[in-house]
Scaffold this motif. Structure first.
Motif, mmCIF file in Angstrom:
data_model
loop_
_atom_site.group_PDB
_atom_site.id
_atom_site.type_symbol
_atom_site.label_atom_id
_atom_site.label_comp_id
_atom_site.label_asym_id
_atom_site.label_seq_id
_atom_site.Cartn_x
_atom_site.Cartn_y
_atom_site.Cartn_z
ATOM 1 N N MET A 1 0.829 -1.192 0.000
ATOM 2 C CA MET A 1 0.000 0.000 0.000
ATOM 3 C C MET A 1 0.872 1.254 0.000
ATOM 4 O O MET A 1 0.621 2.202 -0.747
ATOM 5 C CB MET A 1 -0.923 -0.011 1.233
ATOM 6 N N VAL A 2 1.908 1.265 0.834
ATOM 7 C CA VAL A 2 2.784 2.433 0.892
ATOM 8 C C VAL A 2 3.514 2.630 -0.431
ATOM 9 O O VAL A 2 3.668 3.751 -0.919
ATOM 10 C CB VAL A 2 3.789 2.295 2.057
ATOM 11 N N THR A 3 3.958 1.527 -1.023
ATOM 12 C CA THR A 3 4.668 1.618 -2.302
ATOM 13 C C THR A 3 3.769 2.215 -3.382
ATOM 14 O O THR A 3 4.161 3.170 -4.076
ATOM 15 C CB THR A 3 5.153 0.219 -2.739
ATOM 16 N N LEU A 4 2.565 1.671 -3.543
ATOM 17 C CA LEU A 4 1.654 2.180 -4.568
ATOM 18 C C LEU A 4 1.226 3.613 -4.253
ATOM 19 O O LEU A 4 1.083 4.445 -5.156
ATOM 20 C CB LEU A 4 0.431 1.272 -4.668
ATOM 21 N N ARG A 5 1.024 3.901 -2.981
ATOM 22 C CA ARG A 5 0.660 5.264 -2.572
ATOM 23 C C ARG A 5 1.730 6.267 -3.004
ATOM 24 O O ARG A 5 1.416 7.328 -3.544
ATOM 25 C CB ARG A 5 0.494 5.281 -1.051
ATOM 26 N N MET A 6 3.008 5.932 -2.794
ATOM 27 C CA MET A 6 4.085 6.848 -3.163
ATOM 28 C C MET A 6 4.234 6.960 -4.675
ATOM 29 O O MET A 6 4.607 8.012 -5.192
ATOM 30 C CB MET A 6 5.395 6.386 -2.532
ATOM 31 N N PHE A 157 10.921 -3.017 -2.315
ATOM 32 C CA PHE A 157 11.003 -4.204 -3.172
ATOM 33 C C PHE A 157 11.910 -5.253 -2.545
ATOM 34 O O PHE A 157 11.627 -6.451 -2.603
ATOM 35 C CB PHE A 157 11.512 -3.817 -4.561
ATOM 36 N N VAL A 158 13.022 -4.827 -1.947
ATOM 37 C CA VAL A 158 13.935 -5.776 -1.311
ATOM 38 C C VAL A 158 13.265 -6.442 -0.114
ATOM 39 O O VAL A 158 13.403 -7.656 0.115
ATOM 40 C CB VAL A 158 15.237 -5.061 -0.889
ATOM 41 N N MET A 159 12.521 -5.659 0.665
ATOM 42 C CA MET A 159 11.911 -6.188 1.888
ATOM 43 C C MET A 159 10.687 -7.053 1.613
ATOM 44 O O MET A 159 10.483 -8.078 2.260
ATOM 45 C CB MET A 159 11.521 -5.029 2.811
ATOM 46 N N HIS A 160 9.861 -6.649 0.638
ATOM 47 C CA HIS A 160 8.564 -7.304 0.471
ATOM 48 C C HIS A 160 8.270 -7.759 -0.957
ATOM 49 O O HIS A 160 7.211 -8.352 -1.188
ATOM 50 C CB HIS A 160 7.446 -6.357 0.917
ATOM 51 N N GLY A 161 9.142 -7.457 -1.899
ATOM 52 C CA GLY A 161 8.860 -7.816 -3.273
ATOM 53 C C GLY A 161 7.903 -6.842 -3.931
ATOM 54 O O GLY A 161 7.536 -5.808 -3.360
ATOM 55 N N ALA A 162 7.483 -7.172 -5.147
ATOM 56 C CA ALA A 162 6.576 -6.292 -5.892
ATOM 57 C C ALA A 162 5.201 -6.283 -5.237
ATOM 58 O O ALA A 162 4.729 -7.310 -4.729
ATOM 59 C CB ALA A 162 6.458 -6.768 -7.336
#
Length: 246
Positions: A1-6, A157-162
């Motif tokens: 969620m944070v990745t897509l939000r950013m 991406f390193v911590m959780h993947g795509a």
């Protein structure tokens, strides 16, 4: 969620950051790059911490932010008047009442990450004061958000993947709204407002978040209105009125 939000925040910021030469020049400023990198890592630390603590403990930790800001402002030489200290105390007390007793709901790692997120946001505020002031008020927050996204994405991406993309239409609408309104426009509003008032004054507004969250929970999601919630919200309201009078 944070990745897509950013990602959506960066897409919304791109026209403001890339359209004019003076805005693009901010990408060459070490202070702005540091500001954006800290902002991105602060988001990541905050949400990693939130995933490991319960809601009341998270609210209590966020409630300490105005005090952190006021103390940092005083250490760095910014004048902090008696009215500001009263506002900080009332804000923290109101947030504590809203949060209630945490009941031990959280791991030490979650608490540590939450505090790290708060300290990173505090550092971001201090670095932001030293950033250049472009003629276009939207340029600095736009570049900050883009750099934050570029910093956060590889770590995420390193911590959780795509991130998952098979989401419902409602989930996509919510994520886009978080990116555009709750991240990019909120960042722009905060950066503009923080330049108009002192850090301690700006910091007390952080605790409007627990008040608004509680009101939304009661009115829209059926949360029970307790005496602690009502008194905490009232403390936040009185603190804001006191700040305006001061």
């Amino acid at each position: 969620m944070v990745t897509l939000r950013m990602v959506f925040a960066a897409l919304a910021a791109a026209p403001f950051a890339l359209r004019r030469p003076e805005a693009r020049a901010l990408f060459r400023s070490p202070v702005v790059l540091l500001c954006g990198a800290i902002y991105g890592l602060a988001f990541l630390a905050q949400f990693e911490g939130l995933a490991r603590v319960n809601v009341s403990l998270a609210a209590l930790l966020v409630g300490a932010m105005p005090a952190f800001i006021a103390i940092a402002a005083r250490i760095t030489g910014e004048p902090v008047g008696r009215v500001s200290w009263i506002g900080v105390a009332a804000a923290s007390a109101g947030a504590a009442l809203i949060a209630g007793r945490p009941d031990g709901g959280g791991s030490p790692l979650g608490v540590a990450l939450s505090l790290l997120g708060l300290l990173l946001f505090l550092t971001w505020l201090q670095v932001l004061r030293r950033a250049p002031k472009p003629a276009n008020a939207m340029a600095l927050p736009a570049v900050t958000v883009i750099v934050a996204a570029a910093t956060l994405l590889p770590v995420s991406f390193v911590m959780h993947g795509a991130p998952r993309l098979d989401l419902s239409a409602g989930a996509w609408i919510a994520i886009v709204a978080q990116g555009v309104f709750c991240t990019f426009l909120a960042t722009a509003a905060w950066q503009f407002g923080a330049r108009q008032v002192g850090s301690a004054t700006a910091g007390v507004f952080v605790n409007i978040e627990p008040l608004m969250g509680s009101l939304i929970g009661v009115t829209l999601f059926g949360d029970h209105l307790t005496w602690g919630l009502a008194l905490g919200g009232g403390g936040d309201h009185r603190r804001q009125r006191h700040r305006r009078a001061g």
